[in-house]
Scaffold this active site. Structure first.
Site, PDB file in Angstrom:
ATOM      1  N   ASN A  87       0.990  -8.956   5.276  1.00 57.72           N
ATOM      2  CA  ASN A  87       1.907  -8.010   4.634  1.00 57.72           C
ATOM      3  C   ASN A  87       2.463  -7.107   5.724  1.00 57.72           C
ATOM      4  O   ASN A  87       1.757  -6.228   6.213  1.00 57.72           O
ATOM      5  CB  ASN A  87       1.136  -7.192   3.574  1.00 57.72           C
ATOM      6  CG  ASN A  87       1.970  -6.065   2.985  1.00 57.72           C
ATOM      7  OD1 ASN A  87       3.192  -6.029   3.152  1.00 57.72           O
ATOM      8  ND2 ASN A  87       1.312  -5.146   2.295  1.00 57.72           N
TER       9      ASN A  87
ATOM     10  N   LYS B 125       4.721  -4.927   5.473  1.00 57.67           N
ATOM     11  CA  LYS B 125       5.177  -3.619   4.970  1.00 57.67           C
ATOM     12  C   LYS B 125       6.562  -3.308   5.563  1.00 57.67           C
ATOM     13  O   LYS B 125       7.335  -4.230   5.777  1.00 57.67           O
ATOM     14  CB  LYS B 125       4.141  -2.545   5.285  1.00 57.67           C
ATOM     15  CG  LYS B 125       2.732  -2.965   4.863  1.00 57.67           C
ATOM     16  CD  LYS B 125       1.734  -1.857   4.893  1.00 57.67           C
ATOM     17  CE  LYS B 125       0.374  -2.402   4.436  1.00 57.67           C
ATOM     18  NZ  LYS B 125      -0.617  -1.387   4.233  1.00 57.67           N
TER      19      LYS B 125
ATOM     20  N   HIS C  58       1.448  -3.662  -5.209  1.00 55.99           N
ATOM     21  CA  HIS C  58       0.718  -3.109  -4.062  1.00 55.99           C
ATOM     22  C   HIS C  58       0.500  -1.614  -4.287  1.00 55.99           C
ATOM     23  O   HIS C  58       1.350  -0.938  -4.861  1.00 55.99           O
ATOM     24  CB  HIS C  58       1.496  -3.350  -2.766  1.00 55.99           C
ATOM     25  CG  HIS C  58       0.693  -3.026  -1.540  1.00 55.99           C
ATOM     26  ND1 HIS C  58       0.523  -1.736  -1.097  1.00 55.99           N
ATOM     27  CD2 HIS C  58      -0.014  -3.828  -0.696  1.00 55.99           C
ATOM     28  CE1 HIS C  58      -0.259  -1.764  -0.017  1.00 55.99           C
ATOM     29  NE2 HIS C  58      -0.585  -3.013   0.242  1.00 55.99           N
TER      30      HIS C  58
ATOM     31  N   GLU D 263       0.768   0.823  -2.423  1.00 58.11           N
ATOM     32  CA  GLU D 263       1.823   1.695  -1.875  1.00 58.11           C
ATOM     33  C   GLU D 263       3.029   1.747  -2.809  1.00 58.11           C
ATOM     34  O   GLU D 263       3.719   2.765  -2.893  1.00 58.11           O
ATOM     35  CB  GLU D 263       2.200   1.225  -0.458  1.00 58.11           C
ATOM     36  CG  GLU D 263       1.088   1.572   0.532  1.00 58.11           C
ATOM     37  CD  GLU D 263       0.968   0.661   1.744  1.00 58.11           C
ATOM     38  OE1 GLU D 263       1.910  -0.109   2.014  1.00 58.11           O
ATOM     39  OE2 GLU D 263      -0.084   0.709   2.411  1.00 58.11           O
TER      40      GLU D 263
ATOM     41  N   GLU E 296      -7.650  -4.844  -3.314  1.00 59.71           N
ATOM     42  CA  GLU E 296      -7.479  -3.967  -2.155  1.00 59.71           C
ATOM     43  C   GLU E 296      -7.912  -2.549  -2.522  1.00 59.71           C
ATOM     44  O   GLU E 296      -7.132  -1.799  -3.127  1.00 59.71           O
ATOM     45  CB  GLU E 296      -6.006  -3.933  -1.726  1.00 59.71           C
ATOM     46  CG  GLU E 296      -5.460  -5.262  -1.284  1.00 59.71           C
ATOM     47  CD  GLU E 296      -4.257  -5.088  -0.374  1.00 59.71           C
ATOM     48  OE1 GLU E 296      -4.311  -5.559   0.759  1.00 59.71           O
ATOM     49  OE2 GLU E 296      -3.277  -4.444  -0.788  1.00 59.71           O
TER      50      GLU E 296
ATOM     51  N   GLY F 271      -5.424   0.459   5.675  1.00 56.30           N
ATOM     52  CA  GLY F 271      -4.920   1.148   6.860  1.00 56.30           C
ATOM     53  C   GLY F 271      -5.858   2.198   7.420  1.00 56.30           C
ATOM     54  O   GLY F 271      -5.452   3.008   8.261  1.00 56.30           O
TER      55      GLY F 271
ATOM     56  N   SER G 248      -7.973  -3.214   5.731  1.00 56.74           N
ATOM     57  CA  SER G 248      -8.564  -3.144   7.076  1.00 56.74           C
ATOM     58  C   SER G 248      -9.250  -4.436   7.515  1.00 56.74           C
ATOM     59  O   SER G 248     -10.250  -4.399   8.242  1.00 56.74           O
ATOM     60  CB  SER G 248      -9.528  -1.952   7.178  1.00 56.74           C
ATOM     61  OG  SER G 248      -8.806  -0.731   7.047  1.00 56.74           O
TER      62      SER G 248
HETATM   63  P1  PGA Z   1      -4.292  -3.071   6.159  1.00 64.51           P
HETATM   64  O1  PGA Z   1      -3.322  -3.225   4.899  1.00 64.51           O
HETATM   65  O2  PGA Z   1      -4.773  -4.461   6.509  1.00 64.51           O
HETATM   66  O3  PGA Z   1      -3.422  -2.484   7.245  1.00 64.51           O
HETATM   67  O4  PGA Z   1      -5.409  -2.188   5.758  1.00 64.51           O
HETATM   68  C1  PGA Z   1      -3.623  -4.116   3.855  1.00 64.51           C
HETATM   69  C2  PGA Z   1      -2.548  -4.051   2.805  1.00 64.51           C
HETATM   70  O5  PGA Z   1      -2.048  -2.962   2.495  1.00 64.51           O
HETATM   71  O6  PGA Z   1      -2.169  -5.083   2.235  1.00 64.51           O
END
Ligand code: PGA
Length: 251
Positions: free
Chosen positions: A11, A13, A100, A102, A167, A173, A212
């Site tokens: 992803n 983003k 997601h 976000e 997640e 992150g 992560s």
């Molecule tokens: P990350 O993000 O691996 O940077 O923690 C995962 C995601 O948001 O899909």
């Protein structure tokens, strides 16, 4: 037991300009042609909408799939700035992330809307990757499983032809991950839910862990029972990191 081909999904983003598709070229050259993917994990990279067509060209004829990161629930209409599932498919993608955390936070997306998006993706011939996850506060209040159940009740599409990504919001992150026991507990709970709701189809739905995941922890996370792959944010931006995670995936 139903065999589930594992999936490593990246992803990106809101990262990546035209030059970034060279990372996909690297991934595609290692992963190779579709015939070579039997028994090994698929890779799908969900790029910004502006890069879907270019990414699709770079990965054409290889086992690397391209996805979008969100879609509108309607096929077309007066929705300035939005992109429909049909448009994402037309640009060359085969997958799309919906729900997601976000999006749920930045755009206040609710479960019902996520479900409509997942249904729209399926109508457009895309495989939706539907995301769920508890916040840190919800975990501390011991509400993880009830929150996840509520999200699955509300966000999952009618047919079982999708991928589910668990997640934990607090792990995204942050460099922090749940314990392997906690991941196992949630994935077993999700598997039981999917089987009771979708029957045999539910046993074949890939359940990804996200939050992560990086080359250093991928092997142990991907070996957890009912973890059928990973959704990878930060570590998906570099071909070498995503490939290291892919190599860590048990066949
Ligand atoms: P990350 O993000 O691996 O940077 O923690 C995962 C995601 O948001 O899909």
């Amino acid at each position: 037991m139903t065999a589930i081909n594992p999936l490593i999904a990246g992803n990106w983003k809101m990262h990546g300009l035209g030059a970034s598709v060279c990372e996909l070229e690297k991934i595609a050259s290692v992963v190779g042609e579709p015939a070579s993917k039997n028994g090994v994990a698929y890779i799908v990279v969900c790029v910004p909408a502006t890069l879907i067509a270019r990414a699709g060209e770079k990965c054409a004829g290889t086992a690397v799939g391209i996805g979008g990161q969100d879609c509108h629930a309607e096929p077309s209409g007066a929705h300035t700035g939005d992109i429909s599932a049909e448009m994402i498919a037309d640009a060359g993608a085969g997958w799309v992330i919906v729900g997601h955390s976000e999006r749920r936070t930045d755009h206040d997306e609710k479960d019902a809307q996520v479900r409509q998006k997942a249904d729209a993706a399926l109508r457009a011939g895309l495989t939706p990757i539907v995301c769920i996850g508890e916040t840190g506060a919800e975990r501390n209040e011991d509400r993880t499983l009830s929150v996840l159940k509520q999200q699955m009740d509300g966000s999952l599409p009618a047919s079982g032809n999708f991928v589910l990504a668990y997640e934990p919001v607090w792990a995204i992150g942050t460099g922090v991950t749940p314990t392997l026991e906690d991941i196992a507990e949630v994935h077993e709970f999700v598997r039981d839910y999917l089987v009771s709701r979708y029957g045999g189809d539910g046993a074949a739905i890939a359940i990804l862990y996200g939050g992560s995941v990086k080359p250093a922890n991928a092997k142990e996370i991907l070996a957890v029972k009912n973890v059928n792959g990973a959704l990878v944010g930060g570590a998906s931006l570099k071909a070498d990191d995503l490939l290291a995670i892919w190599h860590a995936c048990p066949a």
